[in-house]
Enzyme design. Structure first.
Site, PDB file in Angstrom:
ATOM      1  CG  ASP A  33      -2.159   0.813   1.051  1.00 40.42           C
ATOM      2  OD1 ASP A  33      -2.037   2.027   0.867  1.00 40.42           O
ATOM      3  OD2 ASP A  33      -3.261   0.233   1.073  1.00 40.42           O
ATOM      4  CB  ILE A  57       0.442  -1.147  -7.593  1.00 43.37           C
ATOM      5  CG1 ILE A  57      -0.702  -0.129  -7.763  1.00 43.37           C
ATOM      6  CG2 ILE A  57       0.304  -1.932  -6.298  1.00 43.37           C
ATOM      7  CD1 ILE A  57      -2.039  -0.777  -8.104  1.00 43.37           C
ATOM      8  CE1 TYR A 144     -12.872   3.144  -9.194  1.00 38.18           C
ATOM      9  CE2 TYR A 144     -15.248   2.999  -9.492  1.00 38.18           C
ATOM     10  CZ  TYR A 144     -14.086   2.560  -8.883  1.00 38.18           C
ATOM     11  OH  TYR A 144     -14.144   1.541  -7.967  1.00 38.18           O
ATOM     12  CB  VAL A 174     -18.223  -1.830  -0.244  1.00 39.59           C
ATOM     13  CG1 VAL A 174     -17.923  -2.700   0.969  1.00 39.59           C
ATOM     14  CG2 VAL A 174     -18.151  -2.640  -1.534  1.00 39.59           C
TER      15      VAL A 174
HETATM   16  N1  LIG Z   1     -15.883   0.990  -1.560  1.00 45.18           N
HETATM   17  C1  LIG Z   1     -16.698   0.657  -2.543  1.00 45.18           C
HETATM   18  O1  LIG Z   1     -17.914   0.890  -2.467  1.00 45.18           O
HETATM   19  C2  LIG Z   1     -16.186  -0.048  -3.777  1.00 45.18           C
HETATM   20  C3  LIG Z   1     -17.114  -0.388  -4.781  1.00 45.18           C
HETATM   21  C4  LIG Z   1     -16.646  -1.012  -5.929  1.00 45.18           C
HETATM   22  C5  LIG Z   1     -15.318  -1.331  -6.058  1.00 45.18           C
HETATM   23  N2  LIG Z   1     -14.434  -0.971  -5.073  1.00 45.18           N
HETATM   24  C6  LIG Z   1     -13.024  -1.304  -5.262  1.00 45.18           C
HETATM   25  O2  LIG Z   1     -12.538  -1.970  -4.110  1.00 45.18           O
HETATM   26  C7  LIG Z   1     -11.167  -1.632  -3.898  1.00 45.18           C
HETATM   27  C8  LIG Z   1     -10.946  -1.134  -2.479  1.00 45.18           C
HETATM   28  O3  LIG Z   1     -11.738   0.036  -2.291  1.00 45.18           O
HETATM   29  P1  LIG Z   1     -11.873   0.765  -0.875  1.00 45.18           P
HETATM   30  O4  LIG Z   1     -13.239   1.305  -0.801  1.00 45.18           O
HETATM   31  O5  LIG Z   1     -11.351  -0.123   0.200  1.00 45.18           O
HETATM   32  O6  LIG Z   1     -10.907   2.010  -1.120  1.00 45.18           O
HETATM   33  P2  LIG Z   1      -9.679   2.570  -0.241  1.00 45.18           P
HETATM   34  O7  LIG Z   1      -9.314   3.879  -0.858  1.00 45.18           O
HETATM   35  O8  LIG Z   1     -10.020   2.550   1.206  1.00 45.18           O
HETATM   36  O9  LIG Z   1      -8.563   1.483  -0.528  1.00 45.18           O
HETATM   37  C9  LIG Z   1      -7.683   1.548  -1.626  1.00 45.18           C
HETATM   38  C10 LIG Z   1      -6.286   1.294  -1.091  1.00 45.18           C
HETATM   39  O10 LIG Z   1      -5.376   1.289  -2.205  1.00 45.18           O
HETATM   40  C11 LIG Z   1      -4.210   2.033  -1.825  1.00 45.18           C
HETATM   41  N3  LIG Z   1      -3.601   2.567  -3.048  1.00 45.18           N
HETATM   42  C12 LIG Z   1      -4.111   3.521  -3.866  1.00 45.18           C
HETATM   43  N4  LIG Z   1      -3.259   3.766  -4.869  1.00 45.18           N
HETATM   44  C13 LIG Z   1      -2.180   2.952  -4.672  1.00 45.18           C
HETATM   45  C14 LIG Z   1      -0.976   2.755  -5.361  1.00 45.18           C
HETATM   46  N5  LIG Z   1      -0.690   3.458  -6.477  1.00 45.18           N
HETATM   47  N6  LIG Z   1      -0.094   1.845  -4.888  1.00 45.18           N
HETATM   48  C15 LIG Z   1      -0.360   1.141  -3.742  1.00 45.18           C
HETATM   49  N7  LIG Z   1      -1.499   1.285  -3.051  1.00 45.18           N
HETATM   50  C16 LIG Z   1      -2.404   2.173  -3.501  1.00 45.18           C
HETATM   51  C17 LIG Z   1      -4.753   3.136  -0.930  1.00 45.18           C
HETATM   52  O11 LIG Z   1      -3.766   3.745  -0.112  1.00 45.18           O
HETATM   53  C18 LIG Z   1      -5.800   2.394  -0.130  1.00 45.18           C
HETATM   54  O12 LIG Z   1      -5.261   1.803   1.025  1.00 45.18           O
HETATM   55  C19 LIG Z   1     -10.802  -0.614  -4.975  1.00 45.18           C
HETATM   56  O13 LIG Z   1     -10.182  -1.297  -6.043  1.00 45.18           O
HETATM   57  C20 LIG Z   1     -12.149  -0.076  -5.414  1.00 45.18           C
HETATM   58  O14 LIG Z   1     -12.109   0.401  -6.739  1.00 45.18           O
HETATM   59  C21 LIG Z   1     -14.840  -0.341  -3.933  1.00 45.18           C
END
Ligand SMILES: NC(=O)c1ccc[n+]([C@@H]2O[C@H](COP(=O)([O-])OP(=O)(O)OC[C@H]3O[C@@H](n4cnc5c(N)ncnc54)[C@H](O)[C@@H]3O)[C@@H](O)[C@H]2O)c1
Length: 315
Positions: A33, A57, A144, A174
């Site tokens: 992360d 990443i 997105y 979520v």
């Molecule tokens: N929360 C939702 O409702 C939802 C819905 C559909 C899909 N998603 C997907 O689920 C996944 C997690 O979402 P979330 O809600 O936990 O979001 P979040 O922002 O809490 O988690 C994303 C994590 O990725 C890390 N990150 C971002 N860019 C990065 C990089 N370049 N290198 C390394 N780490 C990096 C961030 O620091 C963070 O910890 C995501 O892929 C999101 O697109 C979430």
């Protein structure tokens, strides 16, 4: 020895729940992360039990280092916001598409058994067909959504061309403990709960009759672990949701019920790139993953509120 799972984005909202669920059943966990949207506080209860790689990443080398020796990769790292992608589509593409390509290439090179990728309901775009079934033609209307669809397609292509087992899960809205309530990009449940508790008016873009399939995070974490294990899930794209539409106004009413005071919103014009209605058909998840959304909306909101008041009550 137990399996090693790499959770990309493990310091984020969903990633921290996935990491915790893996540790609870005895698996080893490594997190990569860069803390761009994730928080160290999300790791607080299990920091000593995971291997943490701080890195981005967008670098193949970092991705490669992070997945060395892994049995499974749960790829959640992303910039997970529609408005942010509208403001800055290039960065969203670099993280969500190039970052995913790095994770897939590194996983292939490291001999990882399977990659489970977090896609999104936003790939369906504004299509009027309801419920959203995986067989619908994707038509994202935000950068997105495009980035998630491209990343999904990369997963399927790596599965076809390199025999890298891959599963893409389309999560729907979520919510739950640890979703950042301070961020301007926060999920609506976290924002409404915070503002409701502070007695401040939440903003609703549109008339509030837009619907979403709000999904409690434990349901999502459980489904994600099942996707890593199920032999029939390989090469599939699968909706993960509750399978129920709820309007934003209904959500507000549920939030009012738990905070115990009236919450009066301000209604503004709809936002660019937002979708009017969305709820999922979850029969594929039921069939391939044995998925059951065990926590419904009201119960999930209550648990989220309780954990914000007293974090030790989080589950
Ligand atoms: N929360 C939702 O409702 C939802 C819905 C559909 C899909 N998603 C997907 O689920 C996944 C997690 O979402 P979330 O809600 O936990 O979001 P979040 O922002 O809490 O988690 C994303 C994590 O990725 C890390 N990150 C971002 N860019 C990065 C990089 N370049 N290198 C390394 N780490 C990096 C961030 O620091 C963070 O910890 C995501 O892929 C999101 O697109 C979430």
């Amino acid at each position: 020895m137990s399996d090693l799972y790499v959770v990309t984005g493990g310091a984020g909202f969903i990633g921290s729940h996935v990491a915790e669920a893996l540790l609870a059943r005895g698996d080893r966990v490594r997190i990569i992360d860069n803390f761009s949207t994730g928080r160290r506080g999300n790791l607080a209860t299990f920091r000593d039990d995971v291997d943490l790689v701080e890195g981005d990443i967008r670098s193949y080398e970092r991705a490669h280092k992070a997945v060395q020796g892994a049995d499974y990769v749960i790829h959640l790292a992303a910039l997970p916001s529609v408005p942010r992608s509208v403001q800055d589509p290039l960065t969203t593409n670099e993280v969500n598409v190039t970052g995913t390509l790095n994770i897939l290439s590194a996983s292939r090179d490291a001999g990882v058994r399977r990659v489970v990728f977090a896609s999104s309901s936003s790939v369906y775009g504004a299509s009027p067909d309801l419920p959203k079934r995986e067989s619908l033609r994707p038509a994202p209307i935000s950068p997105y959504g495009v980035s998630k669809l491209a990343a999904e397609q990369y997963c399927m292509a790596f599965n076809a061309v390199y025999d890298l087992e891959a599963v893409a899960l389309r999560y729907f809205n979520v919510f739950g403990p640890r979703q950042d309530p301070q961020s301007q990009y926060s999920g609506v449940v976290a924002l409404f709960l915070r503002l409701g508790a502070e007695g401040k008016p939440p903003t609703i873009f549109g008339d509030g009759n837009q619907t979403r399939d709000f999904t409690y995070v434990t349901n999502v974490a459980t489904a994600t672990l099942s996707a890593a294990a199920s032999s029939t899930a390989v090469g599939r794209v699968i909706n993960i949701a509750c399978g129920q539409p709820h309007s934003v106004n209904e959500l507000l009413a549920a939030v009012q019920a738990v905070v115990g005071k009236p919450v009066t919103p301000v209604y503004l014009a709809p936002r660019e790139g937002d979708i009017e209605h969305s709820y999922a058909d979850v029969s594929v998840a039921r069939e391939l993953l044995g998925y059951r959304p065990l926590v419904a909306l009201d119960e999930g909101i209550r648990r989220t509120f309780d954990s914000a008041v007293d974090p030790s009550r989080e589950d």
